[in-house]
Design a protein around this motif. Structure first.
Motif, mmCIF file in Angstrom:
data_model
loop_
_atom_site.group_PDB
_atom_site.id
_atom_site.type_symbol
_atom_site.label_atom_id
_atom_site.label_comp_id
_atom_site.label_asym_id
_atom_site.label_seq_id
_atom_site.Cartn_x
_atom_site.Cartn_y
_atom_site.Cartn_z
ATOM 1 N N PHE A 29 -17.082 -3.415 4.695
ATOM 2 C CA PHE A 29 -18.033 -3.557 3.590
ATOM 3 C C PHE A 29 -17.370 -4.104 2.325
ATOM 4 C CE2 PHE A 29 -20.428 -0.295 6.059
ATOM 5 C CZ PHE A 29 -21.602 -1.018 6.212
ATOM 6 N N ASN A 30 -16.105 -3.778 2.125
ATOM 7 C CA ASN A 30 -15.397 -4.214 0.928
ATOM 8 C C ASN A 30 -14.915 -5.659 1.050
ATOM 9 O OD1 ASN A 30 -12.301 -4.215 -0.404
ATOM 10 N ND2 ASN A 30 -13.916 -3.413 -1.735
ATOM 11 N N GLY A 31 -14.607 -6.079 2.272
ATOM 12 C CA GLY A 31 -14.165 -7.448 2.499
ATOM 13 C C GLY A 31 -12.709 -7.704 2.180
ATOM 14 N N MET A 32 -11.968 -6.639 1.827
ATOM 15 C CA MET A 32 -10.553 -6.778 1.500
ATOM 16 C C MET A 32 -9.707 -6.210 2.637
ATOM 17 S SD MET A 32 -10.437 -8.193 -1.499
ATOM 18 C CE MET A 32 -8.792 -7.812 -2.116
ATOM 19 N N HIS A 130 -18.447 18.487 3.540
ATOM 20 C CA HIS A 130 -19.305 18.841 2.404
ATOM 21 C C HIS A 130 -19.474 17.686 1.412
ATOM 22 C CE1 HIS A 130 -19.705 22.910 3.722
ATOM 23 N NE2 HIS A 130 -18.434 23.175 3.596
ATOM 24 N N LYS A 131 -18.370 16.944 1.166
ATOM 25 C CA LYS A 131 -18.402 15.864 0.182
ATOM 26 C C LYS A 131 -17.544 14.713 0.698
ATOM 27 C CE LYS A 131 -19.031 18.916 -3.828
ATOM 28 N NZ LYS A 131 -18.489 19.316 -5.162
ATOM 29 N N THR A 132 -18.084 13.985 1.664
ATOM 30 C CA THR A 132 -17.286 12.968 2.349
ATOM 31 C C THR A 132 -16.800 11.881 1.391
ATOM 32 O OG1 THR A 132 -18.677 13.346 4.293
ATOM 33 C CG2 THR A 132 -17.202 11.448 4.351
ATOM 34 N N THR A 133 -17.704 11.295 0.634
ATOM 35 C CA THR A 133 -17.325 10.198 -0.260
ATOM 36 C C THR A 133 -16.288 10.643 -1.279
ATOM 37 O OG1 THR A 133 -19.521 9.205 -0.027
ATOM 38 C CG2 THR A 133 -18.192 8.499 -1.908
ATOM 39 N N GLU A 134 -16.520 11.801 -1.904
ATOM 40 C CA GLU A 134 -15.605 12.296 -2.931
ATOM 41 C C GLU A 134 -14.241 12.664 -2.352
ATOM 42 O OE1 GLU A 134 -18.655 13.205 -2.365
ATOM 43 O OE2 GLU A 134 -19.789 13.567 -4.196
ATOM 44 N N THR A 135 -14.200 13.049 -1.085
ATOM 45 C CA THR A 135 -12.942 13.446 -0.465
ATOM 46 C C THR A 135 -12.120 12.238 -0.038
ATOM 47 O OG1 THR A 135 -13.983 15.476 0.364
ATOM 48 C CG2 THR A 135 -11.909 14.845 1.374
ATOM 49 N N VAL A 136 -12.788 11.198 0.447
ATOM 50 C CA VAL A 136 -12.075 10.018 0.933
ATOM 51 C C VAL A 136 -11.645 9.106 -0.214
ATOM 52 C CG1 VAL A 136 -12.262 7.950 2.388
ATOM 53 C CG2 VAL A 136 -13.269 10.111 3.153
ATOM 54 N N ALA A 137 -12.389 9.082 -1.310
ATOM 55 C CA ALA A 137 -12.106 8.165 -2.425
ATOM 56 C C ALA A 137 -10.666 8.259 -2.937
ATOM 57 C CB ALA A 137 -13.094 8.403 -3.562
ATOM 58 N N PRO A 138 -10.090 9.472 -3.132
ATOM 59 C CA PRO A 138 -8.709 9.537 -3.624
ATOM 60 C C PRO A 138 -7.681 8.901 -2.693
ATOM 61 C CG PRO A 138 -9.821 11.637 -3.951
ATOM 62 C CD PRO A 138 -10.714 10.807 -3.088
ATOM 63 N N ILE A 139 -7.963 8.880 -1.380
ATOM 64 C CA ILE A 139 -7.057 8.216 -0.445
ATOM 65 C C ILE A 139 -7.052 6.720 -0.712
ATOM 66 C CG2 ILE A 139 -6.655 7.650 1.991
ATOM 67 C CD1 ILE A 139 -7.795 10.317 2.746
ATOM 68 N N ILE A 140 -8.243 6.142 -0.870
ATOM 69 C CA ILE A 140 -8.346 4.710 -1.141
ATOM 70 C C ILE A 140 -7.703 4.375 -2.482
ATOM 71 C CG2 ILE A 140 -9.959 2.810 -1.541
ATOM 72 C CD1 ILE A 140 -11.902 4.266 0.370
ATOM 73 N N GLU A 141 -7.926 5.228 -3.459
ATOM 74 C CA GLU A 141 -7.331 5.008 -4.785
ATOM 75 C C GLU A 141 -5.817 5.037 -4.716
ATOM 76 O OE1 GLU A 141 -7.866 6.644 -9.376
ATOM 77 O OE2 GLU A 141 -8.686 7.774 -7.688
ATOM 78 N N LEU A 142 -5.274 5.989 -3.968
ATOM 79 C CA LEU A 142 -3.827 6.100 -3.814
ATOM 80 C C LEU A 142 -3.263 4.903 -3.052
ATOM 81 C CD1 LEU A 142 -1.444 8.086 -4.370
ATOM 82 C CD2 LEU A 142 -1.901 9.103 -2.146
ATOM 83 N N LEU A 143 -4.045 4.393 -2.126
ATOM 84 C CA LEU A 143 -3.601 3.305 -1.258
ATOM 85 C C LEU A 143 -3.764 1.934 -1.898
ATOM 86 C CD1 LEU A 143 -2.610 2.724 1.680
ATOM 87 C CD2 LEU A 143 -5.021 2.555 2.322
ATOM 88 N N MET A 144 -4.893 1.742 -2.622
ATOM 89 C CA MET A 144 -5.236 0.400 -3.107
ATOM 90 C C MET A 144 -5.391 0.299 -4.620
ATOM 91 S SD MET A 144 -8.018 -0.497 -0.077
ATOM 92 C CE MET A 144 -8.069 -2.257 -0.385
ATOM 93 N N GLY A 145 -5.444 1.455 -5.286
ATOM 94 C CA GLY A 145 -5.503 1.450 -6.744
ATOM 95 C C GLY A 145 -6.900 1.395 -7.322
ATOM 96 N N GLU A 146 -7.884 1.000 -6.543
ATOM 97 C CA GLU A 146 -9.256 0.913 -7.028
ATOM 98 C C GLU A 146 -10.204 1.188 -5.870
ATOM 99 O OE1 GLU A 146 -12.212 -2.270 -9.314
ATOM 100 O OE2 GLU A 146 -10.085 -2.734 -8.994
ATOM 101 N N VAL A 147 -11.309 1.852 -6.155
ATOM 102 C CA VAL A 147 -12.269 2.211 -5.121
ATOM 103 C C VAL A 147 -13.572 1.451 -5.345
ATOM 104 C CG1 VAL A 147 -13.546 4.086 -4.013
ATOM 105 C CG2 VAL A 147 -11.267 4.526 -4.957
ATOM 106 N N ASP A 148 -14.015 0.752 -4.320
ATOM 107 C CA ASP A 148 -15.324 0.112 -4.329
ATOM 108 C C ASP A 148 -16.326 1.185 -3.876
ATOM 109 O OD1 ASP A 148 -17.681 -1.234 -3.690
ATOM 110 O OD2 ASP A 148 -16.648 -3.007 -2.946
ATOM 111 N N ARG A 149 -16.981 1.821 -4.823
ATOM 112 C CA ARG A 149 -17.834 2.972 -4.521
ATOM 113 C C ARG A 149 -18.996 2.625 -3.595
ATOM 114 N NH1 ARG A 149 -15.828 8.102 -5.930
ATOM 115 N NH2 ARG A 149 -14.219 7.702 -7.497
ATOM 116 N N GLU A 150 -19.582 1.477 -3.802
ATOM 117 C CA GLU A 150 -20.711 1.090 -2.959
ATOM 118 C C GLU A 150 -20.264 0.845 -1.523
ATOM 119 O OE1 GLU A 150 -23.912 1.294 -3.766
ATOM 120 O OE2 GLU A 150 -23.100 2.145 -5.618
ATOM 121 N N ALA A 151 -19.114 0.211 -1.373
ATOM 122 C CA ALA A 151 -18.581 -0.028 -0.025
ATOM 123 C C ALA A 151 -18.247 1.296 0.654
ATOM 124 C CB ALA A 151 -17.333 -0.910 -0.095
#
Length: 215
Positions: A29-32, A130-151
């Motif tokens: 979805f992000n295309g990156m 319980h909170k899938t999006t909120e739990t996974v987002a920090p992994i992406i942030e740590l890995l890529m520095g920015e989170v595409d929330r919609e993706a």
């Protein structure tokens, strides 16, 4: 040369494949391109506690993430996994109650060793439910520095358990399950819930396990 950008150490049956598929859909979805992640797949045999430490030390220069799960639920899930993939492990264990009593020693050793290491981020199977999006987002942030929330939201929707079950069984998502196992009804996506141990174990075993689970 190690080009990995992250190491994820996971407790057995703690949603490692689920998390991996979410990240794969995020990439779609992000295309990156998604940076390389190294995943453990150590189970909890007698030498796993030693092996996870070796794995950890080999990749000490990248962010490290620990994925955990309730010990009782992990054991019950592993019981169902072994029923299809490693039935020899059930020898001498007529039912799930015998199984968890037989295997708790090794999984406790693994949990204690893996949990004693230093991590940049820790998350749990329960939090992902319980909170899938909120739990996974920090992994992406740590890995890529920015989170595409919609993706990420779109990826999580694709990986809701009812939809993921259909995708796996139709072949839309490859969970790398052998045809022999699938012919006997084994799929990676099973019930997709928490609290199975309390439902499936008898009360004596469950109470005993809660005491034994104190790490």
């Amino acid at each position: 040369m190690n080009d990995a950008k992250m190491v994820i150490v996971s407790y057995p049956k703690s949603g490692r494949t689920w998390l991996k598929v979410i990240l794969e859909w995020y990439r779609e979805f992000n295309g990156m391109p998604m940076p390389k992640i190294l995943w453990t797949h150590l189970g909890y045999g007698h030498d796993s506690a030693v092996e996870v430490n070796k794995f950890f030390l080999r990749h000490r220069d990248v962010p490290r993430v620990l994925l955990t799960r309730d010990l009782a639920d992990s054991l019950v899930s592993y019981y169902h996994d072994d029923m299809f993939r490693n039935p020899s492990r059930l020898v001498g264990c007529p039912d799930v109650n015998d199984y968890v009593r037989e295997h708790i020693t090794h999984i406790k050793e693994f949990y204690r060793k893996a949990g004693s290491l230093n991590y940049d981020l820790q998350l749990s199977y329960e939090e992902m439910h319980h909170k899938t999006t909120e739990t996974v987002a920090p992994i992406i942030e740590l890995l890529m520095g920015e989170v595409d929330r919609e993706a990420l939201k779109s990826a999580v929707r694709e990986c809701e358990f009812s939809k993921l079950q259909q995708s796996e069984r139709s072949g839309k998502v490859d969970m790398r399950v052998s045809k022999a196992h699938m012919s006997r009804g084994f799929y990676k996506t099973r019930k997709g819930k928490i609290g199975s141990a309390k439902e499936e174990l008898n009360i004596d075993t469950y109470d005993w396990l809660q005491k034994e689970a104190q790490l």
